[in-house]
Design a protein around this motif. Structure first.
Motif, mmCIF file in Angstrom:
data_model
loop_
_atom_site.group_PDB
_atom_site.id
_atom_site.type_symbol
_atom_site.label_atom_id
_atom_site.label_comp_id
_atom_site.label_asym_id
_atom_site.label_seq_id
_atom_site.Cartn_x
_atom_site.Cartn_y
_atom_site.Cartn_z
ATOM 1 N N UNK A 149 0.840 -1.187 0.000
ATOM 2 C CA UNK A 149 0.000 0.000 0.000
ATOM 3 C C UNK A 149 0.880 1.244 0.000
ATOM 4 N N UNK A 150 0.376 2.271 -0.672
ATOM 5 C CA UNK A 150 1.000 3.594 -0.628
ATOM 6 C C UNK A 150 -0.052 4.567 -0.096
ATOM 7 N N UNK A 173 -14.343 7.161 0.213
ATOM 8 C CA UNK A 173 -13.018 7.361 0.781
ATOM 9 C C UNK A 173 -12.001 6.470 0.060
ATOM 10 N N UNK A 174 -10.872 7.072 -0.335
ATOM 11 C CA UNK A 174 -9.793 6.344 -0.998
ATOM 12 C C UNK A 174 -8.486 6.587 -0.275
ATOM 13 N N UNK A 175 -8.272 5.968 0.892
ATOM 14 C CA UNK A 175 -7.132 6.316 1.739
ATOM 15 C C UNK A 175 -5.786 5.776 1.259
ATOM 16 N N UNK A 176 -5.824 4.815 0.320
ATOM 17 C CA UNK A 176 -4.597 4.139 -0.087
ATOM 18 C C UNK A 176 -4.583 3.874 -1.579
ATOM 19 N N UNK A 223 -6.176 -5.372 5.916
ATOM 20 C CA UNK A 223 -5.595 -4.149 6.473
ATOM 21 C C UNK A 223 -4.092 -4.367 6.622
ATOM 22 N N UNK A 224 -3.300 -3.383 6.300
ATOM 23 C CA UNK A 224 -1.839 -3.477 6.430
ATOM 24 C C UNK A 224 -1.252 -2.078 6.471
ATOM 25 N N UNK A 225 -0.065 -1.972 7.022
ATOM 26 C CA UNK A 225 0.637 -0.689 7.114
ATOM 27 C C UNK A 225 1.236 -0.353 5.749
ATOM 28 N N UNK A 229 5.135 -5.488 2.820
ATOM 29 C CA UNK A 229 4.812 -6.436 1.741
ATOM 30 C C UNK A 229 3.404 -7.000 1.917
ATOM 31 N N UNK A 230 2.704 -7.167 0.791
ATOM 32 C CA UNK A 230 1.318 -7.617 0.790
ATOM 33 C C UNK A 230 1.137 -8.622 -0.341
#
Length: 390
Positions: A149-150, A173-176, A223-225, A229-230
């Motif tokens: 994610x960015x 909402x588009x947070x990422x 959900x991830x920071x 890596x995802x």
């Protein structure tokens, strides 16, 4: 769920399907057609404010009171229950209450502080739709990638088109952004968060509109920071709920820029409907004189033609005509001799065994054509001949 066709595809490609992916497939089918499956949702609506609201497909008048609690006003004839209580007047509906409606439908109300949602389900809906599986590409580990994610600008909202009728736009909402590299090319896809904590990528690719739906497919991600890596597994690309109930699930379309200029030959392709079984289910409803259930299997504009010289009639007129004649009939039973199916069309031969209350017996020999549109019957043509019993 693993469909027969999917099993054959996996065997043909020789790919070993990981146990966790096979478990995901079973969970996905349960999500669609299980006890609380999305395919069973027949109506839903939102209530806010003190003005009286009518929810499409849901009986009663809905509102909130001065304390912000949800209320419903209905007569006993509407068949609305809150918990075990039949509503006859106006009652408060506590959040989390189980609701009941005529015809065996059930519901749930939830919310707080003057904003509530009501969802209605019908346990017979999967049968009515004739939903039997999900057609997917064969599992292929080559479509599993590493991404991340960015973070986007704080509070970013994305304007997307929503599948209402007529179409409408919404800001979500588009947070990422999701960053993934495929065949050496980096792609950046907008992540939507329509529900808190839900990470959803709606995308199109070069299969959209021919091999897969033109409205795109979904990747539901954890959900991830940002920056961590995802795992991005396109084998888990899913169809939107819009394909189950178009008027209930008005899902968002792919945001601008979420098109991948390559063929993503992984994930779900289409829902599988057994139209032959649906044609038989329709006849069983007629046998049981369950006119509402039979009508619910047809489109609003469905037409019926018989070889009686009267021409076309609406499905409502056809069912009303059967209701008017059924009083003299003790029983009728459809014996399906054979069926042929191609796409959304069914041609079948059957014999209707009829017994009247005055002791007469007879058979109706018929060839019947059914056409389906979106899983519902849109056209019936029947060539019939009555043969008295000897």
């Amino acid at each position: 769920m693993t469909t027969k066709g999917q099993l054959m595809q996996d065997m043909h490609t020789g790919q070993q399907v990981p146990a966790d992916f096979d478990a995901w497939r079973r969970e996905r089918w349960d999500e669609i057609a299980g006890p609380n499956g999305k395919a069973k949702v027949v109506a839903k609506g939102m209530i806010s404010g003190s003005s009286v609201q009518m929810l499409p497909g849901i009986p009663g008048e809905w509102s909130t009171d001065a304390a912000g609690a949800l209320t419903v006003t209905a007569s006993a004839a509407d068949g609305v229950t809150v918990g075990e209580t039949l509503v006859d007047g106006t009652v408060v509906v506590p959040s989390g209450s189980a609701l009941g409606f005529s015809g065996g439908r059930a519901g749930m109300a939830g919310g707080a502080n003057g904003a509530y949602g009501v969802v209605v389900t019908d346990p017979r809906e999967v049968e009515r739709l004739g939903l039997s599986g999900i057609d997917s590409y064969a599992y292929d580990p080559a479509w599993v990638f590493e991404g991340y994610y960015r973070a986007a600008a704080a509070g970013r909202q994305i304007e997307v088109e929503r599948l209402t009728s007529p179409p409408s736009t919404d800001r979500i909402l588009g947070p990422l952004d999701l960053v993934v590299t495929i065949d050496g090319v980096e792609y950046v896809l907008t992540v939507l968060e329509e529900q808190p904590g839900q990470r959803l990528v709606v995308f199109t690719d070069e299969t959209s509109g021919n091999e897969t739906p033109g409205i795109g497919r979904w990747l539901t991600l954890p959900d991830a920071v940002p920056g961590e890596p995802l795992v991005i597994d396109f084998n888990k690309a899913t169809l939107s709920y819009h394909h189950l109930q178009a008027t209930v699930f008005t899902c968002p379309l792919s945001p601008e820029g979420n098109h991948l200029p390559l063929r993503i030959t992984a994930g779900e392709r289409s829902l599988v409907f057994d139209v032959r079984a649906k044609a038989v289910t329709y006849l069983r409803h007629l046998e049981n004189r369950d006119w509402d259930a039979a009508r619910a299997m047809c489109t609003a504009a469905a037409t019926v033609w018989h070889n009686d010289g009267k021409g076309d009639e609406s499905i409502d007129a056809n069912i009303s005509g059967m209701q008017a004649q059924i009083g003299a009939i003790e029983s009728m039973r459809y014996d399906v001799q054979r069926q042929l199916a191609a796409g959304d069309e069914v041609l079948q031969q059957h014999v209707v065994h009829v017994a009247t209350k005055d002791g007469r017996r007879g058979e109706v020999h018929a060839a019947v054509y059914f056409r389906f549109d979106g899983g519902l019957i849109s056209r019936i043509e029947e060539y019939a001949n009555f043969v008295p019993a000897e």
